[in-house]
Design a protein around this motif. Sequence first.
Motif, short mmCIF file in Angstrom:
data_model
loop_
_atom_site.label_atom_id
_atom_site.label_comp_id
_atom_site.label_asym_id
_atom_site.label_seq_id
_atom_site.Cartn_x
_atom_site.Cartn_y
_atom_site.Cartn_z
N ARG A 30 -4.18 -8.09 16.04
CA ARG A 30 -3.40 -7.49 14.96
C ARG A 30 -4.39 -7.16 13.85
NH1 ARG A 30 1.70 -6.99 15.76
NH2 ARG A 30 2.79 -8.42 17.15
N GLY A 32 -5.11 -4.35 10.22
CA GLY A 32 -4.68 -3.31 9.29
C GLY A 32 -5.35 -1.97 9.56
N VAL A 34 -4.88 -0.07 12.07
CA VAL A 34 -3.99 0.87 12.76
C VAL A 34 -2.59 0.76 12.17
CG1 VAL A 34 -5.30 0.83 14.92
CG2 VAL A 34 -3.41 -0.78 14.60
N SER A 35 -1.83 1.86 12.26
CA SER A 35 -0.44 1.85 11.79
C SER A 35 0.54 1.78 12.94
CB SER A 35 -0.17 3.10 10.93
OG SER A 35 -0.40 4.26 11.69
N LYS A 36 0.05 2.00 14.17
CA LYS A 36 0.88 1.83 15.35
C LYS A 36 0.00 1.35 16.49
CE LYS A 36 2.27 5.75 17.46
NZ LYS A 36 2.81 7.11 17.65
N THR A 38 -2.40 0.96 19.24
CA THR A 38 -3.50 1.84 19.62
C THR A 38 -4.34 1.11 20.65
OG1 THR A 38 -3.50 2.79 17.39
CG2 THR A 38 -5.45 3.18 18.73
N PRO A 167 -0.55 -3.16 14.76
CA PRO A 167 -0.51 -3.19 13.29
C PRO A 167 -0.24 -4.61 12.79
CG PRO A 167 1.11 -1.64 14.18
CD PRO A 167 0.49 -2.34 15.34
#
Length: 169
Positions: A30, A32, A34-36, A38, A167
């Motif tokens: 996990r 920050g 990426v926003s989805k 990946t 994310p």
Amino acid sequence: YIMEAALDPLNGAGAQGLAPQLARRCGAIRTGAVSKRTTLLLLRLRYHIVAVHNEQERPLLAEDTLALAFAGAPQNAEWLDPAAAEQLLLAYPEANISPEQASDFVRKVEEGFDLLRPMVEQAARQRGEELLEAHHRVRKASKVRNVRYRVEAQLPPDVLGIYVYLPKV
């Protein structure tokens, strides 16, 4: 050493006195960065550079690595540009994920790999074309004449690693 340990079937256990599981070929974090969801695929590409002189062919083996990344699930992969894929290599974990969750996310990529294969192989062929262009430039600069070259991608590429970035929640 870390890359060698990651490719070792025993995963470096006991090697050179370092802790086992120093590196892995698959995983999930996990972050920050990426926003989805990946996924980064680390690939080993192999090519035959074939030199043809006086109708005689001489193959030369060339290897390369490539980091390919996509956002979303394999069924609807949104492929990232090469610079964005390389940026993922700098991401660091910011929250915990259970081993079961990590395993599940990697398994989903493995199960959907047939959907990814066309893009993976297209990227390997494209990299081969770039290799051929570079080879032509070097040969032209060294004034080699009467020799033709072609590059043959040895497909499919080897998948060295599958890394899933989730994310931070």
